[in-house]
Design a protein around this motif. Structure first.
Motif, PDB file in Angstrom:
ATOM      1  N   UNK A  79       0.817  -1.219   0.000  1.00  0.00           N
ATOM      2  CA  UNK A  79       0.000   0.000   0.000  1.00  0.00           C
ATOM      3  C   UNK A  79       0.852   1.271   0.000  1.00  0.00           C
ATOM      4  N   UNK A  80       2.139   1.119   0.148  1.00  0.00           N
ATOM      5  CA  UNK A  80       3.126   2.208   0.210  1.00  0.00           C
ATOM      6  C   UNK A  80       3.022   3.017   1.506  1.00  0.00           C
ATOM      7  N   UNK A  81       2.450   2.410   2.525  1.00  0.00           N
ATOM      8  CA  UNK A  81       2.389   3.038   3.844  1.00  0.00           C
ATOM      9  C   UNK A  81       3.690   2.768   4.583  1.00  0.00           C
ATOM     10  N   UNK A  82       4.143   1.542   4.526  1.00  0.00           N
ATOM     11  CA  UNK A  82       5.344   1.085   5.222  1.00  0.00           C
ATOM     12  C   UNK A  82       6.512   1.167   4.260  1.00  0.00           C
ATOM     13  N   UNK A  83       7.529   1.929   4.608  1.00  0.00           N
ATOM     14  CA  UNK A  83       8.683   2.147   3.742  1.00  0.00           C
ATOM     15  C   UNK A  83       9.909   1.464   4.344  1.00  0.00           C
ATOM     16  N   UNK A  84      10.252   0.312   3.790  1.00  0.00           N
ATOM     17  CA  UNK A  84      11.443  -0.407   4.245  1.00  0.00           C
ATOM     18  C   UNK A  84      12.684   0.283   3.696  1.00  0.00           C
ATOM     19  N   UNK A  85      13.609   0.605   4.567  1.00  0.00           N
ATOM     20  CA  UNK A  85      14.856   1.231   4.135  1.00  0.00           C
ATOM     21  C   UNK A  85      16.005   0.256   4.313  1.00  0.00           C
ATOM     22  N   UNK A  86      16.280  -0.100   5.541  1.00  0.00           N
ATOM     23  CA  UNK A  86      17.360  -1.046   5.847  1.00  0.00           C
ATOM     24  C   UNK A  86      16.799  -2.173   6.704  1.00  0.00           C
ATOM     25  N   UNK A  87      15.671  -2.703   6.310  1.00  0.00           N
ATOM     26  CA  UNK A  87      14.958  -3.700   7.097  1.00  0.00           C
ATOM     27  C   UNK A  87      14.421  -4.777   6.175  1.00  0.00           C
ATOM     28  N   UNK A  88      14.356  -5.974   6.666  1.00  0.00           N
ATOM     29  CA  UNK A  88      13.778  -7.110   5.939  1.00  0.00           C
ATOM     30  C   UNK A  88      12.668  -7.688   6.805  1.00  0.00           C
ATOM     31  N   UNK A  89      11.651  -8.234   6.169  1.00  0.00           N
ATOM     32  CA  UNK A  89      10.535  -8.814   6.921  1.00  0.00           C
ATOM     33  C   UNK A  89      11.021  -9.864   7.914  1.00  0.00           C
TER      34      UNK A  89
END
Length: 185
Positions: free
Chosen positions: A147-157
């Motif tokens: 949804x482009x709400x959560x912006x992963x930068x330096x994180x993995x699920x």
């Protein structure tokens, strides 16, 4: 240590942060407020609580709310930490000055935990923690990323899985406490 130099640097930094927050609020007001994703966030902040109110185990309300409050505090703290360290961020915030996604921290995380606690309460908490972690890390996080709400930068699920397991296990432990003294005088 030169206190005057330090104070000057901190004050200058604070002033720059205030300007950026003001700009962020202006952007939020123009592009986010009353958008579809803002309304989704508002709905996700309120509607699940209303549903839970009707489906909850009534005689455990206090215990469950106590546990939910713990999950909220931990979620909010970790979200602020992750945002401030630049490992993830949120767009389409319900409240622009909070660096967290309020629906996730005050509704979805705590309610998911307390609902899972109510389902088969005698089941192995480690298995339930793993189920919670997999659902939140590999279904919920990707959905909010999509949804482009959560912006992963330096994180993995996958990094979230052990954290979610620990949160659930701590919540399970807290939900089992019954050592409360009476407040009667």
């Amino acid at each position: 240590m030169n206190n005057d130099k330090y104070i000057s640097l901190v004050d200058k930094n604070g002033n720059e942060i205030e300007k950026l927050i003001s700009e962020k609020i202006d952007i939020w007001r123009e592009y986010v407020l009353f958008s579809e994703l803002w309304w989704l966030g508002v709905a996700l902040s309120i509607i699940p609580w209303i549903i839970w109110f009707f489906i909850r185990k009534k005689d455990s309300t206090d215990r469950l709310l106590y546990t939910a409050l713990f999950v909220m505090v931990v979620s909010l703290c970790l979200d602020v930490l992750g945002d401030q360290l630049g490992v993830w961020g949120y767009r389409f915030n319900v409240i622009p000055v909070l660096p967290t996604y309020v629906p996730w921290d005050i509704t979805l995380m705590p309610l998911t935990v307390i609902i899972i606690l109510q389902i088969r309460p005698g089941a192995n908490p480690l298995i339930k923690a793993l189920i919670f972690a997999v659902i939140s890390s590999y279904l919920a996080e990707p959905f909010f990323h999509w949804l482009q709400i959560y912006n992963l930068k330096h994180w993995r699920y996958s990094y979230s899985v052990p954290i979610q397991i620990v949160i659930y296990l701590m919540a399970h432990y807290i939900s089992k406490r019954n050592n409360f003294a009476s407040l009667n005088e």
